[in-house]
Design a protein around this motif. Structure first.
Motif, mmCIF file in Angstrom:
data_model
loop_
_atom_site.group_PDB
_atom_site.id
_atom_site.type_symbol
_atom_site.label_atom_id
_atom_site.label_comp_id
_atom_site.label_asym_id
_atom_site.label_seq_id
_atom_site.Cartn_x
_atom_site.Cartn_y
_atom_site.Cartn_z
ATOM 1 N N GLY A 1 0.729 -1.092 0.043
ATOM 2 C CA GLY A 1 0.036 0.094 -0.299
ATOM 3 C C GLY A 1 0.507 1.322 0.200
ATOM 4 O O GLY A 1 0.845 2.290 0.543
ATOM 5 N N ALA A 2 2.044 1.482 -0.926
ATOM 6 C CA ALA A 2 3.080 2.360 -0.480
ATOM 7 C C ALA A 2 2.592 3.312 -1.257
ATOM 8 O O ALA A 2 3.282 4.258 -1.879
ATOM 9 C CB ALA A 2 4.003 1.979 -0.659
ATOM 10 N N THR A 3 1.653 3.663 -2.623
ATOM 11 C CA THR A 3 1.086 4.022 -3.453
ATOM 12 C C THR A 3 0.507 5.287 -2.719
ATOM 13 O O THR A 3 0.959 6.294 -3.469
ATOM 14 C CB THR A 3 0.377 3.942 -4.420
ATOM 15 N N SER A 4 -0.002 5.268 -2.050
ATOM 16 C CA SER A 4 -0.584 6.422 -1.633
ATOM 17 C C SER A 4 -0.753 6.865 0.374
ATOM 18 O O SER A 4 -0.057 5.628 0.724
ATOM 19 C CB SER A 4 -2.150 6.656 -1.890
ATOM 20 N N GLY A 5 -1.222 7.850 0.729
ATOM 21 C CA GLY A 5 -1.270 7.634 2.128
ATOM 22 C C GLY A 5 0.322 7.609 3.046
ATOM 23 O O GLY A 5 1.287 8.073 2.703
ATOM 24 N N ILE A 6 -0.116 6.884 4.033
ATOM 25 C CA ILE A 6 1.142 6.473 5.093
ATOM 26 C C ILE A 6 2.268 5.759 4.317
ATOM 27 O O ILE A 6 3.434 5.956 4.707
ATOM 28 C CB ILE A 6 0.446 5.706 6.278
ATOM 29 N N ARG B 1 -1.842 -2.097 -5.626
ATOM 30 C CA ARG B 1 -2.824 -2.646 -6.994
ATOM 31 C C ARG B 1 -3.015 -2.191 -8.153
ATOM 32 O O ARG B 1 -2.812 -3.271 -9.286
ATOM 33 C CB ARG B 1 -4.121 -2.323 -6.651
ATOM 34 N N SER B 2 -1.980 -1.239 -8.643
ATOM 35 C CA SER B 2 -2.617 0.099 -9.968
ATOM 36 C C SER B 2 -0.737 -0.060 -10.259
ATOM 37 O O SER B 2 0.036 0.113 -9.645
ATOM 38 C CB SER B 2 -3.206 0.672 -9.417
ATOM 39 N N GLU B 3 -0.935 -0.303 -11.485
ATOM 40 C CA GLU B 3 0.455 -0.354 -12.105
ATOM 41 C C GLU B 3 1.014 1.218 -12.659
ATOM 42 O O GLU B 3 1.949 1.553 -12.065
ATOM 43 C CB GLU B 3 0.406 -1.282 -13.442
ATOM 44 N N SER B 4 -0.273 1.733 -12.448
ATOM 45 C CA SER B 4 0.292 3.439 -12.915
ATOM 46 C C SER B 4 -0.132 4.742 -11.726
ATOM 47 O O SER B 4 1.448 4.952 -12.005
ATOM 48 C CB SER B 4 -0.965 4.041 -13.771
#
Length: 294
Positions: free
Chosen positions: A19-24, A44-47
């Motif tokens: 979950g390192a694409t956003s938030g904490i 989850r999202s490649e982009s």
């Protein structure tokens, strides 16, 4: 008096964060990259994953790995990929929150055949770790202060008797904390640290419009996601920690050692949850017990 914990330079270390694409998760990745770590961004999202890597200090040093915690095939693939990379730390950060399900949301069964929030927040991470072992040296699990407000219900932790999304979320975070301390007891070569980020909202995150003014208004109550990432960073990058600790936010330091709710450190409850987790995963988690936490 609480023990303050500050991170150190960790040049050359490899850290994977779910979950390192956003938030904490993203802010933890950025702060750890600043400390010299190579970060594996899982999401989850490649982009969005590639965008997150591009936003980190020294982007070529880092890498994106696709992971959908609601998909067992994706978890297996990511876990097997991680098993081939010696990991100095694996941060189990990603998850769903009660608010994502909305008021009146009916109970949903996920990929592990149980209530979806517990399945994603606890079981999916347990399966990812099981597959990544023994490549992992330190695990950091994200608990929640909600465990102090809603007690663990062993008889209904999977919301089979009745369902409320907020309670299901609390049960998932109880499971994360209980399992995190049991990991420390069971895996002699693994350092397992549990953290809680405190209250954090986007409106207080640096870079958001009005964030500085909002921080002044809500100081001491909640914090931005960038500040909430600090206990995670301390858990990864404080070399004095040896596992079995519980970290939370501190006003001036990155984090401090705190005490979780009693059930989180209960060895009998930990042994029970370990067995339940293996049963629900349908697989054994290799373990070599160490002395129990004092």
């Amino acid at each position: 008096m609480s023990k303050e914990v500050q991170p150190e330079r960790i040049d050359g270390q490899t850290v994977a964060i779910t979950g390192a694409t956003s938030g904490i998760g993203f802010f933890a990745a950025a702060q750890l990259a600043d400390l010299g770590a190579r970060v594996l961004v899982l999401g989850r999202s490649e982009s969005r994953g590639h965008a997150a890597v591009s936003a980190l200090p020294d982007p070529p040093r880092h890498e994106f790995l696709q992971l959908d915690l609601a998909d067992r095939t994706s978890i297996a693939r990511a876990g097997d990929q991680l098993s081939e990379v010696p990991l100095d730390a694996l941060v189990l950060n990603a998850g769903v929150v009660a608010g994502a399900f909305g008021p009146g949301q009916a109970r949903r069964v996920g990929a592990f055949g149980v209530e979806e929030i517990v399945g994603i927040n606890h079981l999916a991470h347990a399966e990812l770790l099981r597959r990544a072992l023994p490549a992992v040296r330190r695990v950091v699990s994200l608990g929640s202060t909600l465990t102090r407000k809603i007690p663990f219900d062993r008889e209904n932790w999977l919301s089979e008797r009745d369902y409320r999304a907020r309670v299901a979320y609390a049960m998932s975070k109880h499971a994360v904390e209980i399992f995190g301390f049991e990991l420390h007891r069971r895996l002699a070569d693994l350092q397992s640290i549990v953290v809680h980020p405190g209250g954090a909202i986007d409106a207080l995150t640096l870079g958001r419009p009005g964030a500085r003014a909002a921080r002044a208004l809500f100081r001491g109550i909640v914090r931005g996601k960038d500040q909430a990432a600090r206990p995670v960073v301390a858990a990864v990058a404080s070399l004095e920690l040896r596992g079995g600790e519980y970290l939370g936010p501190h006003r001036t330091a990155h984090a401090e050692v705190q005490q979780p709710v009693t059930t989180s450190r209960d060895p009998e409850l930990g042994a029970w949850l370990w067995t339940e987790t293996e049963r629900l995963l349908g697989a054994r988690i290799p373990a070599e017990p160490r002395h129990p936490i004092g």
